[in-house]
Design a protein around this motif. Structure first.
Motif, PDB file in Angstrom:
ATOM      1  N   ALA A 206      32.545 -14.770 -13.927  1.00 40.37           N
ATOM      2  CA  ALA A 206      32.637 -15.284 -12.552  1.00 40.37           C
ATOM      3  C   ALA A 206      31.279 -15.306 -11.881  1.00 40.37           C
ATOM      4  N   SER A 207      30.460 -14.300 -12.166  1.00 43.37           N
ATOM      5  CA  SER A 207      29.122 -14.259 -11.592  1.00 43.37           C
ATOM      6  C   SER A 207      28.253 -15.400 -12.115  1.00 43.37           C
ATOM      7  N   CYS A 208      28.391 -15.714 -13.390  1.00 40.90           N
ATOM      8  CA  CYS A 208      27.602 -16.817 -13.975  1.00 40.90           C
ATOM      9  C   CYS A 208      27.975 -18.155 -13.349  1.00 40.90           C
ATOM     10  N   ASP A 240      41.368 -15.092 -16.792  1.00 45.86           N
ATOM     11  CA  ASP A 240      41.864 -16.425 -16.408  1.00 45.86           C
ATOM     12  C   ASP A 240      41.350 -16.832 -15.034  1.00 45.86           C
ATOM     13  N   GLU A 241      41.277 -15.903 -14.112  1.00 46.73           N
ATOM     14  CA  GLU A 241      40.742 -16.214 -12.786  1.00 46.73           C
ATOM     15  C   GLU A 241      39.270 -16.583 -12.850  1.00 46.73           C
ATOM     16  N   ALA A 242      38.540 -15.880 -13.687  1.00 45.31           N
ATOM     17  CA  ALA A 242      37.119 -16.216 -13.853  1.00 45.31           C
ATOM     18  C   ALA A 242      36.965 -17.601 -14.473  1.00 45.31           C
ATOM     19  N   ALA A 243      37.809 -17.923 -15.462  1.00 46.54           N
ATOM     20  CA  ALA A 243      37.764 -19.250 -16.083  1.00 46.54           C
ATOM     21  C   ALA A 243      38.163 -20.323 -15.081  1.00 46.54           C
ATOM     22  N   ASP A 244      39.111 -19.988 -14.174  1.00 50.09           N
ATOM     23  CA  ASP A 244      39.479 -20.933 -13.107  1.00 50.09           C
ATOM     24  C   ASP A 244      38.274 -21.237 -12.221  1.00 50.09           C
ATOM     25  N   ALA A 245      37.497 -20.196 -11.908  1.00 48.00           N
ATOM     26  CA  ALA A 245      36.307 -20.398 -11.073  1.00 48.00           C
ATOM     27  C   ALA A 245      35.295 -21.306 -11.767  1.00 48.00           C
ATOM     28  N   VAL A 246      35.250 -21.240 -13.088  1.00 51.03           N
ATOM     29  CA  VAL A 246      34.333 -22.102 -13.852  1.00 51.03           C
ATOM     30  C   VAL A 246      34.788 -23.557 -13.795  1.00 51.03           C
ATOM     31  N   THR A 247      36.052 -23.811 -14.142  1.00 49.60           N
ATOM     32  CA  THR A 247      36.529 -25.197 -14.202  1.00 49.60           C
ATOM     33  C   THR A 247      36.660 -25.821 -12.824  1.00 49.60           C
ATOM     34  N   ILE A 251      32.540 -27.155 -14.575  1.00 52.41           N
ATOM     35  CA  ILE A 251      31.596 -26.551 -15.514  1.00 52.41           C
ATOM     36  C   ILE A 251      32.267 -26.442 -16.877  1.00 52.41           C
ATOM     37  N   SER A 252      31.583 -26.888 -17.911  1.00 55.05           N
ATOM     38  CA  SER A 252      32.101 -26.773 -19.281  1.00 55.05           C
ATOM     39  C   SER A 252      31.828 -25.361 -19.797  1.00 55.05           C
ATOM     40  N   LEU A 253      32.795 -24.797 -20.475  1.00 55.81           N
ATOM     41  CA  LEU A 253      32.684 -23.428 -20.979  1.00 55.81           C
ATOM     42  C   LEU A 253      32.644 -23.429 -22.499  1.00 55.81           C
ATOM     43  N   PHE A 254      31.579 -22.850 -23.037  1.00 56.36           N
ATOM     44  CA  PHE A 254      31.427 -22.694 -24.477  1.00 56.36           C
ATOM     45  C   PHE A 254      31.307 -21.202 -24.753  1.00 56.36           C
ATOM     46  N   THR A 255      32.318 -20.649 -25.427  1.00 56.85           N
ATOM     47  CA  THR A 255      32.392 -19.210 -25.632  1.00 56.85           C
ATOM     48  C   THR A 255      32.033 -18.863 -27.067  1.00 56.85           C
ATOM     49  N   PHE A 256      31.182 -17.831 -27.196  1.00 54.91           N
ATOM     50  CA  PHE A 256      30.831 -17.327 -28.529  1.00 54.91           C
ATOM     51  C   PHE A 256      31.399 -15.920 -28.673  1.00 54.91           C
ATOM     52  N   TYR A 257      32.217 -15.749 -29.711  1.00 55.16           N
ATOM     53  CA  TYR A 257      32.867 -14.463 -29.953  1.00 55.16           C
ATOM     54  C   TYR A 257      32.445 -13.942 -31.330  1.00 55.16           C
ATOM     55  N   PRO A 258      31.731 -12.804 -31.384  1.00 62.00           N
ATOM     56  CA  PRO A 258      31.252 -12.302 -32.677  1.00 62.00           C
ATOM     57  C   PRO A 258      32.209 -11.327 -33.358  1.00 62.00           C
ATOM     58  N   GLY A 259      33.316 -10.996 -32.692  1.00 53.28           N
ATOM     59  CA  GLY A 259      34.195  -9.956 -33.211  1.00 53.28           C
ATOM     60  C   GLY A 259      34.048  -8.701 -32.362  1.00 53.28           C
ATOM     61  N   ALA A 260      34.983  -7.771 -32.520  1.00 51.75           N
ATOM     62  CA  ALA A 260      34.976  -6.550 -31.714  1.00 51.75           C
ATOM     63  C   ALA A 260      35.001  -5.327 -32.623  1.00 51.75           C
ATOM     64  N   TYR A 261      34.426  -4.224 -32.110  1.00 54.21           N
ATOM     65  CA  TYR A 261      34.395  -2.984 -32.883  1.00 54.21           C
ATOM     66  C   TYR A 261      35.713  -2.218 -32.767  1.00 54.21           C
ATOM     67  N   GLU A 262      36.240  -2.105 -31.573  1.00 53.02           N
ATOM     68  CA  GLU A 262      37.412  -1.282 -31.335  1.00 53.02           C
ATOM     69  C   GLU A 262      38.644  -2.099 -30.950  1.00 53.02           C
ATOM     70  N   THR A 275      39.611 -19.587 -22.687  1.00 52.97           N
ATOM     71  CA  THR A 275      38.617 -20.648 -22.916  1.00 52.97           C
ATOM     72  C   THR A 275      39.299 -21.992 -23.139  1.00 52.97           C
ATOM     73  N   GLU A 276      40.204 -22.044 -24.112  1.00 50.13           N
ATOM     74  CA  GLU A 276      40.781 -23.329 -24.503  1.00 50.13           C
ATOM     75  C   GLU A 276      41.783 -23.861 -23.485  1.00 50.13           C
ATOM     76  N   SER A 277      42.446 -22.989 -22.726  1.00 52.17           N
ATOM     77  CA  SER A 277      43.361 -23.464 -21.689  1.00 52.17           C
ATOM     78  C   SER A 277      42.606 -24.071 -20.511  1.00 52.17           C
ATOM     79  N   HIS A 278      41.302 -23.865 -20.469  1.00 55.26           N
ATOM     80  CA  HIS A 278      40.470 -24.470 -19.427  1.00 55.26           C
ATOM     81  C   HIS A 278      39.531 -25.524 -20.031  1.00 55.26           C
ATOM     82  N   ASP A 279      39.988 -26.129 -21.128  1.00 52.17           N
ATOM     83  CA  ASP A 279      39.273 -27.222 -21.802  1.00 52.17           C
ATOM     84  C   ASP A 279      37.908 -26.803 -22.321  1.00 52.17           C
ATOM     85  N   GLY A 280      37.751 -25.529 -22.607  1.00 53.15           N
ATOM     86  CA  GLY A 280      36.511 -25.053 -23.202  1.00 53.15           C
ATOM     87  C   GLY A 280      36.620 -24.979 -24.715  1.00 53.15           C
TER      88      GLY A 280
END
Length: 340
Positions: A206-208, A240-247, A251-262, A275-280
């Motif tokens: 949301a800050s971005c 989802d609220e943050a993604a709403d603020a983007v769309t 603004i187009s959203l391109f998300t990079f996910y490297p995997g999680a540790y925990e 991401t994808e529900s907001h056309d990203g």
């Protein structure tokens, strides 16, 4: 280099060969028997005569050679020698915000993203770039700007600073100099404003979204969002609220996910859904070295979304063949005058 009118060159060369063949056979048909002159054998022993014969032979060979060169160069010149390149002009009106999760598990991927973009700066022409980093709170490293010297400097310094295994350092498994530690601490300063919390992903996104200005201008706007989505704390926004603020700000959203540790599969699914529900578009890779390829995919994807049609630009390069043709013509005239 390509020859855009290659068929013209081919026709001219065929015409030149046809003219040579007709001339050659006409000369053979019109050739007469030699005239025998009595008492002329002694001329072969006259130095000036033999020298004149040698010069005449050399001139004939040279004349044929420069004529062939002139025909070839003029034929190539007629075929339009040109270079080709593909341009996508609409790329010059892009705003890109790099939005990076700088929690300890993300350092390898952040390093690659910053280094890749630093290498791309030289190809920018009108694009504006901003960098925002977050952990429990967000910090804007630099706002949207097209000051490419500043962008490249900040990205390279950031790439070097964030290349720091904080977990390994705390466990005593990694050793860094005091300067390296200070460089890392200075870079992430301002991203740990809430005690005992880390990686507040929704608030970071949301800050971005708030970094984009010039809303009245027709510019492409996109966020490259890198996070493992392992939230440790209470966020103001949901993802989802943050993604709403983007769309909502186009603004187009391109998300990079490297995997999680925990976090289990639910972290990926939550991020994918938001991401994808907001056309990203979401890109997934556990290999930091895959970052340059992913960035290229993002660029291609954005070009399609912008409706950017690549334009083939041709630049003619007649200079070398024109000069060669002119020199060959001058040489033919000079040799022809000398052969009189």
């Amino acid at each position: 280099m390509v020859m855009t009118l290659w068929w013209v060159t081919l026709l001219l060369l065929l015409a030149a060969i046809a003219v040579w063949a007709i001339t050659f056979w006409n000369r053979r048909a019109m050739r007469r028997s030699p005239v025998v002159v009595a008492n002329s054998r002694f001329m072969d022993r006259i130095p000036s005569f033999t020298r004149a014969q040698r010069v005449a032979g050399v001139l004939r060979v040279a004349l044929v050679g420069v004529t062939v060169i002139g025909v070839l160069s003029s034929s190539v010149l007629s075929g339009r020698v040109a270079s080709e390149r593909v341009e996508t002009p609409s790329f010059a009106s892009r705003d890109i915000v790099l939005c990076l999760d700088v929690s300890g598990s993300m350092y390898e991927y952040d390093t690659q993203i910053l280094a890749t973009f630093a290498e791309l700066v030289d190809s920018f022409d009108g694009e504006r770039v901003a960098l925002s980093i977050f952990n429990s709170t967000s910090r804007t490293v630099f706002p949207l700007t097209n000051d490419y010297d500043l962008i490249e400097k900040q990205l390279r310094e950031g790439s070097e600073a964030i290349d720091f295994d904080e977990f390994g350092y705390r466990l005593g498994q990694r050793d860094y100099s005091e300067d390296k530690v200070r460089q890392y601490v200075d870079f992430v300063d301002g991203t740990r404003g809430v005690a005992d919390q880390a990686s507040i992903v929704p608030d970071g996104l949301a800050s971005c979204a708030q970094l984009f200005d010039q809303a009245e201008q027709d510019r492409s706007r996109s966020i490259i969002f890198a996070t493992d989505n392992e939230v440790n704390g209470e966020s103001i926004f949901t993802l989802d609220e943050a993604a709403d603020a983007v769309t909502s700000r186009d603004i187009s959203l391109f998300t990079f996910y490297p995997g999680a540790y925990e976090c289990g599969p639910e972290c990926l699914e939550e991020l994918r859904s938001a991401t994808e529900s907001h056309d990203g578009k979401l890109y997934q890779s556990s290999d930091p070295q895959a970052i340059p390829t992913i960035i290229q995919q993002i660029q291609r994807s954005q070009a399609q979304e912008m409706g950017a049609e690549p334009v083939l630009v041709r630049s003619d390069h007649p200079g070398p063949m024109f000069v060669l043709t002119l020199l060959a013509l001058m040489a033919v005239l000079a040799l022809g005058w000398r052969s009189r």
